[in-house]
Design a protein around this motif. Structure first.
Motif, short mmCIF file in Angstrom:
data_model
loop_
_atom_site.label_atom_id
_atom_site.label_comp_id
_atom_site.label_asym_id
_atom_site.label_seq_id
_atom_site.Cartn_x
_atom_site.Cartn_y
_atom_site.Cartn_z
N ASN A 1 44.88 122.04 -50.13
CA ASN A 1 44.50 122.36 -48.74
C ASN A 1 43.09 122.92 -48.67
O ASN A 1 42.26 122.47 -47.88
N THR B 1 40.41 120.32 -49.32
CA THR B 1 40.18 119.44 -48.16
C THR B 1 39.20 120.12 -47.21
O THR B 1 38.25 119.50 -46.72
N MET C 1 49.14 115.24 -50.69
CA MET C 1 48.36 115.40 -49.46
C MET C 1 49.14 116.17 -48.39
O MET C 1 48.55 116.69 -47.46
N GLN D 1 44.59 120.89 -43.07
CA GLN D 1 43.17 120.52 -43.00
C GLN D 1 42.98 119.09 -42.55
O GLN D 1 42.05 118.79 -41.80
N LEU D 2 43.86 118.19 -42.99
CA LEU D 2 43.70 116.78 -42.62
C LEU D 2 44.02 116.55 -41.15
O LEU D 2 43.29 115.84 -40.45
N ALA E 1 40.34 117.82 -39.89
CA ALA E 1 39.57 116.57 -40.11
C ALA E 1 39.74 115.61 -38.93
O ALA E 1 38.76 115.10 -38.38
N PHE F 1 39.26 110.24 -48.25
CA PHE F 1 40.38 110.79 -49.02
C PHE F 1 41.15 109.63 -49.65
O PHE F 1 41.71 108.81 -48.93
N PHE G 1 50.02 109.82 -41.42
CA PHE G 1 48.62 110.11 -41.10
C PHE G 1 48.10 109.21 -39.98
O PHE G 1 47.23 109.63 -39.21
N LEU H 1 41.63 109.98 -37.29
CA LEU H 1 41.59 109.51 -38.67
C LEU H 1 41.57 107.99 -38.70
O LEU H 1 42.10 107.34 -37.78
N PRO I 1 36.50 110.45 -40.83
CA PRO I 1 37.32 110.74 -42.01
C PRO I 1 38.33 109.62 -42.25
O PRO I 1 39.00 109.18 -41.31
N ILE J 1 41.50 108.00 -44.64
CA ILE J 1 42.53 108.13 -45.68
C ILE J 1 42.78 106.73 -46.23
O ILE J 1 43.15 105.82 -45.49
#
Lengths: 344, 323
Positions: free
Chosen positions: A61, A64, A87, A93-94, A98, A115, A137, A143, A167, A169
């Motif tokens: 965490n 990230t 993750m 954080q994601l 993010a 990521f 996600f 994202l 960002p 993934i």
């Protein structure tokens, strides 16, 4: 064009991007160890050294957040999770930072971090090393979530991610690592939100992301023997999703099966099914079917594991039931990584 | 022995007065219902923000949490941008998308504020890592409360910053409460926060967080340490928020905090103390103080007026900034 393995294409994409852009660095547990994340970070480490390819303490965490904070002042971090299940430790954080950064801070700054998460699966990896986090996600605006199946797409999506402002993934299925494909030597970006038509067909559309793109292709081979012409689509990124290509295909074939590496409920397969219901209802000749892992955590024992994951056989069987074909499958076909013996 | 000149003292005093005056005015207006965002006032805690930011340069960066007004203003964020955000206007620093807890002004180094506990501690460490990678003299500061010390990310971040020897200043504003939970029930009572921080291997110091000169001097020492490449530094300031956790009211009638406790801390008001010091050293007069209160009162009134006459964001642009 040369043929490269999936891991080689990832490595090449990272190295070429790092040559062009000194702000890119790679960090994560084990990125500088002798195995270099299945070989994907070995060359970068050799070429750019410990300054730009470095190991980190166990702090998913916080790291990230560290990546976001470095991106906020001009860096382009690549954060690697050797198992994407970790993750979840970085979910705050994601998801809370993010994904929302650009929007909730007024659109002036962005945090372009890539990521990478590797989906384990197979060889009894079990409940917490076999799942894929893509659907979760992809739920969150802000994202990008990419699920490349083929070496050239893996490289091309990395190139786009490391040139963009969002960002990303990027989920890599370990079963794809040793598979080969044609890969351009130069940096050819693959846009997010553009699906790839892997095979054209008339009778049914099969949508499969990541490993399921291969399995869908192999299912379409079986279906061809049964006289069924399947169109196979690989979305390549599931957020943004190439709605147009999927809808156009379903309108053409009138039938849809979605294969996924994650569960049916609230997942990618459900999203594609909803898309067909919303945008291609009048063209559907049969109900949509989802072929996904069974609704339990991933088991370890080989026989249970085989029963748990979708395979070319189960995808083909679902397609046959949708087209109401008389043909029954004569033999079961194992998954693409039947001969897998590591590394893990 | 103080290293602070009269000019510096006046600058810090005026910065605190401006924050106080603006927030008092906003708190008074809050019940009108036009600021439709949960608002965490910094009233009583201004010395930490002002003392630390006075030790920074313009190209350093700061991060904050939910109680971010004072940090944002102390580092040079525009009052118009803050008030605009509270009133949900397009002119707000986050275009009306962020609210009270997401103040930011990257032009002056206020990179981000976030409502989730401890989130920006790690992010500040990341900016510090970027500065270290570039061999830049810039530093990063993260402001957080005593509550964040209980979060995992606090510990992950301290460990990382020490291991990588990064130029980040951890500033813990210990106001003794996390919402309504008193510190003594949440953390070991006889082990101060800065003492525990030292166990990670970084210098840590406790200061009187209501003495702006003490905060400034400690922060200056800390920033020297960072710029010299000696790794991170930890500063704990003891201070107190006067109002409720979120909202404009006093809460001593709620059964959590006593009037006696509040009275004690109001006696320790950072502005009162800095004013007395400035007058004693001849840095300003009573008349100056009155003039400045009036000046800041007029400024916030004008800003509120300007904001209330400015347009709301357009719903058709609601998706702007998602990507």
């Amino acid at each position: 064009m040369r043929r490269l393995k999936y891991w080689q294409a990832i490595s090449e994409g990272l190295v070429q991007c790092m040559e062009k852009d000194a702000s890119i660095f790679i960090a994560g547990g084990g990125v500088d160890d002798p195995r270099g994340i299945f070989g994907t970070t070995l060359e970068a480490h050799k070429r750019f050294g410990a300054e730009r390819v470095f190991d980190i303490p166990n702090c998913e965490n916080a790291f990230t957040g560290v990546a976001l904070g470095s991106a906020a002042v001009g860096k382009r971090p690549v954060v690697v999770h050797a198992r994407n299940d970790f993750m979840f430790l970085a979910a705050d954080q994601l998801i809370n930072l993010a994904a929302k950064w650009k929007y909730m801070f007024g659109g002036r700054t962005s945090v372009p971090v890539l990521f990478r998460g590797i989906v384990g699966r197979g060889w009894g990896q079990g409940a917490t090393h076999s799942q894929s986090t893509h659907s979760m996600f992809a739920h969150f605006p802000g994202l990008y979530v990419a699920t490349p199946a083929f070496p050239d797409d893996a490289k091309g999506l990395i190139v786009t991610a490391l040139r963009g402002h969002t960002p990303v993934i990027l989920l890599e299925n370990r079963a794809c690592y040793e598979l080969e494909g044609d890969v351009p030597e130069e940096m050819v970006p693959v846009q997010f939100g553009k699906a790839r038509v892997l095979r054209e067909g008339r009778d049914i559309t099969i949508v499969g992301a990541s490993l399921m793109a291969y399995e869908a292709l192999r299912a379409s081979d079986i279906l061809r023997e049964c006289g069924v012409s399947a169109e196979v689509l690989d979305p390549r990124s599931i957020r943004p999703l190439d709605r147009e290509t999927i809808v156009a295909s379903v309108r053409k074939t009138g039938r849809l099966v979605v294969a996924d590496t994650s569960w049916s409920l609230y997942g990618f397969a459900a999203e594609v099914a909803a898309l067909a219901a919303e945008e291609a209802w009048d063209y559907l000749k049969a109900p949509v079917r989802r072929v996904t892992p069974l609704d339990c955590p991933a088991p370890v024992s080989k026989v249970l594991e085989e029963a748990f994951h979708p395979s070319p056989s189960t995808i083909a069987q679902a397609c046959l039931s949708v087209v109401k074909a008389e043909a029954a499958l004569e033999k079961s076909v194992g998954d693409v990584q039947e001969r897998f013996r590591g590394p893990y | 022995m103080t290293t602070v000149s009269n000019d510096q003292l006046v600058a810090m005093l005026r910065a605190m007065m401006r924050i106080r005056c603006s927030e008092e005015s906003l708190a008074k207006r809050y019940p009108e219902g036009e600021m439709r965002t949960p608002t965490h006032f910094s009233i009583g805690q201004e010395a930490m923000a002002v003392g630390v930011c006075a030790a920074l340069k313009q190209d350093d960066v700061i991060y904050s949490g939910h109680r971010c007004h004072a940090h944002y203003l102390a580092q040079g964020g525009s009052l118009l941008g803050m008030v605009g955000e509270l009133y949900g206007r397009e002119i707000g620093c986050a275009r009306g998308r962020g609210g009270s807890v997401h103040l930011n002004s990257p032009e002056v180094g206020v990179m981000a504020s976030a409502a989730i506990m401890g989130e920006t501690i790690a992010v500040a460490v990341g900016s510090a890592m970027a500065f270290a990678m570039d061999r830049s003299p810039r530093v990063a500061v993260t402001f957080f409360g005593d509550g964040c010390v209980e979060e995992g990310i606090f510990h992950e971040s301290l460990n990382f910053a020490v291991v990588k020897k990064l130029p980040v200043l951890f500033v813990c504003e210990n106001n003794f409460y996390s919402v309504n939970s008193p510190l003594r029930l949440r953390q070991p009572p006889d082990l101060a926060i800065h003492t525990r921080a030292t166990s990670y291997g970084l210098p840590a110091q406790q200061v009187d967080g209501n003495d702006v000169v003490a905060v400034y001097e400690a922060a200056t020492t800390a920033v020297h340490h960072l710029r010299a490449g000696n790794g991170p530094y930890f500063l704990e300031g003891l201070t107190y928020r006067w109002r409720e956790h979120v909202g404009p009211l006093f809460d001593t009638d709620q059964g959590v905090r006593s009037q006696r406790e509040l009275d004690f801390w109001m006696e320790q008001c950072p502005i009162k103390r800095a004013s007395a010091r400035a007058q004693a050293s001849g840095a300003c007069t009573e008349l100056d103080l009155r003039r400045w209160w009036k000046e800041f009162g007029q400024e916030i009134d004008a800003v509120v007026e300007q904001v209330r006459n400015s347009p709301f964001p357009k719903p058709e642009n609601i998706l702007d900034g998602t990507y």
